[in-house]
Design a protein around this motif. Structure first.
Motif, PDB file in Angstrom:
ATOM      1  N   LYS A  45      55.622  41.433  35.500  1.00 34.94           N
ATOM      2  CA  LYS A  45      55.547  40.056  34.999  1.00 34.94           C
ATOM      3  C   LYS A  45      54.156  39.775  34.412  1.00 34.94           C
ATOM      4  N   SER A  46      53.135  40.202  35.130  1.00 35.95           N
ATOM      5  CA  SER A  46      51.762  39.974  34.679  1.00 35.95           C
ATOM      6  C   SER A  46      51.495  40.724  33.368  1.00 35.95           C
ATOM      7  N   LEU A  47      51.962  41.981  33.299  1.00 33.78           N
ATOM      8  CA  LEU A  47      51.746  42.772  32.078  1.00 33.78           C
ATOM      9  C   LEU A  47      52.449  42.134  30.879  1.00 33.78           C
ATOM     10  N   GLU A  52      52.145  39.498  25.698  1.00 39.85           N
ATOM     11  CA  GLU A  52      52.464  38.365  24.796  1.00 39.85           C
ATOM     12  C   GLU A  52      51.204  37.809  24.150  1.00 39.85           C
ATOM     13  N   LYS A  53      50.109  37.814  24.935  1.00 42.81           N
ATOM     14  CA  LYS A  53      48.854  37.226  24.448  1.00 42.81           C
ATOM     15  C   LYS A  53      47.990  38.233  23.707  1.00 42.81           C
ATOM     16  N   GLY A  54      48.513  39.450  23.520  1.00 43.83           N
ATOM     17  CA  GLY A  54      47.771  40.485  22.788  1.00 43.83           C
ATOM     18  C   GLY A  54      46.553  40.989  23.542  1.00 43.83           C
ATOM     19  N   THR A 114      38.522  44.331  51.663  1.00 46.14           N
ATOM     20  CA  THR A 114      38.459  43.271  52.682  1.00 46.14           C
ATOM     21  C   THR A 114      37.664  42.057  52.201  1.00 46.14           C
ATOM     22  N   SER A 115      38.082  40.872  52.670  1.00 48.32           N
ATOM     23  CA  SER A 115      37.405  39.625  52.317  1.00 48.32           C
ATOM     24  C   SER A 115      36.207  39.378  53.201  1.00 48.32           C
ATOM     25  N   SER A 116      36.145  40.034  54.357  1.00 49.09           N
ATOM     26  CA  SER A 116      35.108  39.639  55.324  1.00 49.09           C
ATOM     27  C   SER A 116      34.798  40.649  56.416  1.00 49.09           C
ATOM     28  N   MET A 135      34.788  47.205  47.993  1.00 47.69           N
ATOM     29  CA  MET A 135      35.049  46.949  46.571  1.00 47.69           C
ATOM     30  C   MET A 135      35.955  45.726  46.543  1.00 47.69           C
ATOM     31  N   HIS A 136      35.333  44.552  46.437  1.00 42.37           N
ATOM     32  CA  HIS A 136      36.029  43.285  46.677  1.00 42.37           C
ATOM     33  C   HIS A 136      36.394  42.615  45.354  1.00 42.37           C
ATOM     34  N   PHE A 137      37.664  42.759  44.993  1.00 45.41           N
ATOM     35  CA  PHE A 137      38.191  42.129  43.774  1.00 45.41           C
ATOM     36  C   PHE A 137      38.550  40.678  44.087  1.00 45.41           C
ATOM     37  N   MET A 138      38.626  39.856  43.052  1.00 50.22           N
ATOM     38  CA  MET A 138      38.962  38.437  43.229  1.00 50.22           C
ATOM     39  C   MET A 138      40.382  38.184  42.726  1.00 50.22           C
ATOM     40  N   ASN A 139      41.012  37.207  43.288  1.00 46.29           N
ATOM     41  CA  ASN A 139      42.401  36.858  43.016  1.00 46.29           C
ATOM     42  C   ASN A 139      42.481  35.741  41.972  1.00 46.29           C
ATOM     43  N   PRO A 140      43.269  35.846  40.898  1.00 47.76           N
ATOM     44  CA  PRO A 140      44.143  36.960  40.517  1.00 47.76           C
ATOM     45  C   PRO A 140      43.359  38.070  39.796  1.00 47.76           C
ATOM     46  N   SER A 185      30.585  35.968  48.678  1.00 52.95           N
ATOM     47  CA  SER A 185      31.674  35.138  48.145  1.00 52.95           C
ATOM     48  C   SER A 185      32.305  34.255  49.222  1.00 52.95           C
ATOM     49  N   ASN A 186      32.774  34.878  50.294  1.00 55.86           N
ATOM     50  CA  ASN A 186      33.527  34.092  51.274  1.00 55.86           C
ATOM     51  C   ASN A 186      32.655  33.357  52.284  1.00 55.86           C
ATOM     52  N   ARG A 187      31.401  33.769  52.409  1.00 56.73           N
ATOM     53  CA  ARG A 187      30.493  32.994  53.275  1.00 56.73           C
ATOM     54  C   ARG A 187      30.265  31.615  52.657  1.00 56.73           C
TER      55      ARG A 187
HETATM   56  N1  CAA Z   1      48.465  37.890  35.279  1.00 58.26           N
HETATM   57  C1  CAA Z   1      48.612  37.493  34.007  1.00 58.26           C
HETATM   58  N2  CAA Z   1      48.576  36.215  33.626  1.00 58.26           N
HETATM   59  C2  CAA Z   1      48.372  35.295  34.602  1.00 58.26           C
HETATM   60  C3  CAA Z   1      48.209  35.636  35.957  1.00 58.26           C
HETATM   61  C4  CAA Z   1      48.247  36.999  36.291  1.00 58.26           C
HETATM   62  N3  CAA Z   1      48.095  37.433  37.542  1.00 58.26           N
HETATM   63  N4  CAA Z   1      48.008  34.494  36.672  1.00 58.26           N
HETATM   64  C5  CAA Z   1      48.063  33.472  35.803  1.00 58.26           C
HETATM   65  N5  CAA Z   1      48.281  33.952  34.563  1.00 58.26           N
HETATM   66  C6  CAA Z   1      48.401  33.215  33.320  1.00 58.26           C
HETATM   67  C7  CAA Z   1      49.288  32.001  33.473  1.00 58.26           C
HETATM   68  O1  CAA Z   1      50.628  32.382  33.418  1.00 58.26           O
HETATM   69  C8  CAA Z   1      48.863  31.157  32.313  1.00 58.26           C
HETATM   70  O2  CAA Z   1      49.515  31.602  31.154  1.00 58.26           O
HETATM   71  P1  CAA Z   1      49.992  30.532  30.017  1.00 58.26           P
HETATM   72  O3  CAA Z   1      48.708  29.965  29.483  1.00 58.26           O
HETATM   73  O4  CAA Z   1      50.704  31.399  29.036  1.00 58.26           O
HETATM   74  O5  CAA Z   1      50.846  29.563  30.734  1.00 58.26           O
HETATM   75  C9  CAA Z   1      47.366  31.492  32.169  1.00 58.26           C
HETATM   76  O6  CAA Z   1      47.144  32.694  32.939  1.00 58.26           O
HETATM   77  C10 CAA Z   1      46.467  30.425  32.703  1.00 58.26           C
HETATM   78  O7  CAA Z   1      46.938  30.015  33.938  1.00 58.26           O
HETATM   79  P2  CAA Z   1      47.163  28.523  34.320  1.00 58.26           P
HETATM   80  O8  CAA Z   1      47.412  27.694  33.112  1.00 58.26           O
HETATM   81  O9  CAA Z   1      48.117  28.485  35.465  1.00 58.26           O
HETATM   82  O10 CAA Z   1      45.858  28.041  34.974  1.00 58.26           O
HETATM   83  P3  CAA Z   1      44.321  28.213  34.713  1.00 58.26           P
HETATM   84  O11 CAA Z   1      43.940  28.030  33.305  1.00 58.26           O
HETATM   85  O12 CAA Z   1      43.781  27.327  35.766  1.00 58.26           O
HETATM   86  O13 CAA Z   1      43.918  29.703  35.092  1.00 58.26           O
HETATM   87  C11 CAA Z   1      43.222  30.808  37.073  1.00 58.26           C
HETATM   88  C12 CAA Z   1      44.390  30.357  36.215  1.00 58.26           C
HETATM   89  C13 CAA Z   1      42.361  31.835  36.349  1.00 58.26           C
HETATM   90  C14 CAA Z   1      43.860  31.463  38.299  1.00 58.26           C
HETATM   91  C15 CAA Z   1      42.332  29.578  37.455  1.00 58.26           C
HETATM   92  O14 CAA Z   1      43.130  28.560  37.999  1.00 58.26           O
HETATM   93  C16 CAA Z   1      41.263  29.916  38.424  1.00 58.26           C
HETATM   94  O15 CAA Z   1      40.218  30.464  38.075  1.00 58.26           O
HETATM   95  N6  CAA Z   1      41.482  29.562  39.717  1.00 58.26           N
HETATM   96  C17 CAA Z   1      40.520  29.860  40.777  1.00 58.26           C
HETATM   97  C18 CAA Z   1      40.695  31.281  41.198  1.00 58.26           C
HETATM   98  C19 CAA Z   1      39.701  31.668  42.243  1.00 58.26           C
HETATM   99  O16 CAA Z   1      38.842  30.912  42.684  1.00 58.26           O
HETATM  100  N7  CAA Z   1      39.815  32.919  42.683  1.00 58.26           N
HETATM  101  C20 CAA Z   1      38.997  33.434  43.736  1.00 58.26           C
HETATM  102  C21 CAA Z   1      39.742  33.263  45.040  1.00 58.26           C
HETATM  103  S1  CAA Z   1      38.780  33.827  46.400  1.00 58.26           S
HETATM  104  C22 CAA Z   1      38.971  35.479  46.360  1.00 58.26           C
HETATM  105  O17 CAA Z   1      39.667  36.054  45.569  1.00 58.26           O
HETATM  106  C23 CAA Z   1      38.219  36.232  47.398  1.00 58.26           C
HETATM  107  C24 CAA Z   1      38.792  36.307  48.736  1.00 58.26           C
HETATM  108  O18 CAA Z   1      38.413  37.258  49.437  1.00 58.26           O
HETATM  109  C25 CAA Z   1      39.698  35.304  49.321  1.00 58.26           C
END
Ligand code: CAA
Ligand code: NAD
Length: 278
Positions: A45-47, A52-54, A114-116, A135-140, A185-187
């Protein structure tokens, strides 16, 4: 490069996807086929969205074709780098790294997303502390720029350099820190999310208002309760417990409401309900 990922959840799937987008051969392992199937569907789904967005340099099918899904840990034997992204639980992760240390070729590098949890403790469990790192990636993962690189007590310079270069090859920006509870990051992030949950518990405002105030007032992309639901409330609670235990200060005590919601199985987006319904 043969890149291994353990756990096909939201983080493991994202890491595998970005590794495959970067041209690496990827192996992803999870404990049950249904979790692998779910992870594969999320990656697909993500790919499609990125295509679509090139924003992809090859087709989704080609990228997905570089990922092998398996339930066997032995599939990691020939990996150059294995990144673990399973549940945020120190004992479970340590048990896994004990096994992995025996399976992966001796010069392979092991990393935790790991987050912590203390990197040094997982490094010891792996039996190869010089070739172990955070190697701590952020979500998404496909959208976020940062990889926080956490050096354990015995992590070698060569390991840190390899992981930093790998993160750059994945189009990310690696930034380093040392092994302290919650890293950087998480602190800093998690006490804010915990405080927002405490505001709900005390009736300071409704969840929508709390999120709106932080989004519009501070220009945050997501409000703290939306973000907590997005991360997973179980993960948030585990991180707060590590901070509270590791740093000792009462300001890190998990909100009782967070604890109660996790006990009730309300884990946020992944369970269909947290502060909001999905
Ligand atoms: N793959 C591909 N596309 C994705 C996607 C993914 N995984 N997730 C979202 N998108 C797409 C959406 O479908 C949307 O596409 P359209 O414009 O075509 O609709 C586009 O990205 C933008 O998404 P949204 O319009 O829903 O929202 P947005 O502009 O707010 O961007 C976001 C989304 C980048 C997630 C933004 O909301 C954001 O930065 N949120 C905060 C994320 C954050 O703080 N992450 C860190 C969490 S903490 C952590 O990771 C560490 C830990 O240890 C807990
Ligand atoms: P998740 O619940 O979405 O996925 C975890 C996956 O690991 C599940 O598919 C589960 O079946 C699998 N798993 C559990 N035990 C396993 C084992 N022994 N062997 C193989 N697979 C196993 O969790 P997530 O949100 O992807 O978090 C994973 C890790 O990444 C945690 O350490 C978490 O703290 C960290 N992290 C999470 C976020 C986030 O925002 N959710 C951000 C950065 C880091």
């Amino acid at each position: 490069m043969h890149f291994g990922v353990i756990g096909a959840g939201q983080m493991g799937g994202g890491i595998a996807q970005v590794a495959a987008q970067s041209g690496f051969d990827v192996t992803v392992q999870d404990v049950q086929q249904e979790f692998l199937d779910r992870g594969r569907a999320t990656i697909q789904k993500s790919l499609s969205k990125l295509h679509e967005k090139g924003r992809l340099s090859s087709t989704p099918d080609e990228i997905l074709g570089r990922i092998r899904f398996t339930t066997e840990l032995t599939a990691f034997a020939g990996c150059d780098l294995v990144v673990e992204a399973i549940v945020e639980n120190q004992q479970v992760k340590a048990g896994l790294f004990r096994q992995l240390g025996e399976v992966v070729k001796p010069d392979g590098i092991l990393a935790s997303n790991t987050s912590s949890i203390p990197i040094t403790s997982l490094a010891t469990a792996s039996g190869r502390p010089e070739r172990f790192i955070g190697m701590h990636f952020m979500n998404p993962v496909p959208l976020m720029q940062l990889v926080e690189v956490i050096r354990g007590y015995q992590t070698s310079d060569a390991t840190a350099q390899f992981v930093t270069e790998t993160a750059e090859r994945m189009g990310k920006t690696p930034l380093s820190c040392n092994d302290f509870p919650g890293f950087v990051s998480n602190r800093i992030l998690m006490p804010m999310l915990n405080e927002a949950i405490q505001c709900v518990m005390e009736g300071v405002a409704e969840p929508e208002a709390i999120d709106g105030i932080m989004k519009l007032g501070m220009n945050h992309p997501m409000g703290p309760l939306t973000l907590a639901d997005f991360i997973g409330l179980d993960t948030c609670l585990s991180i707060m417990e590590v901070l509270h235990r590791g740093l000792g200060d009462d300001k890190y005590r998990p909100s009782p409401l967070l604890r109660k919601m996790v006990q009730a199985g309300l884990l946020g987006r992944k369970s269909g309900q947290g502060f909001y319904r999905y």
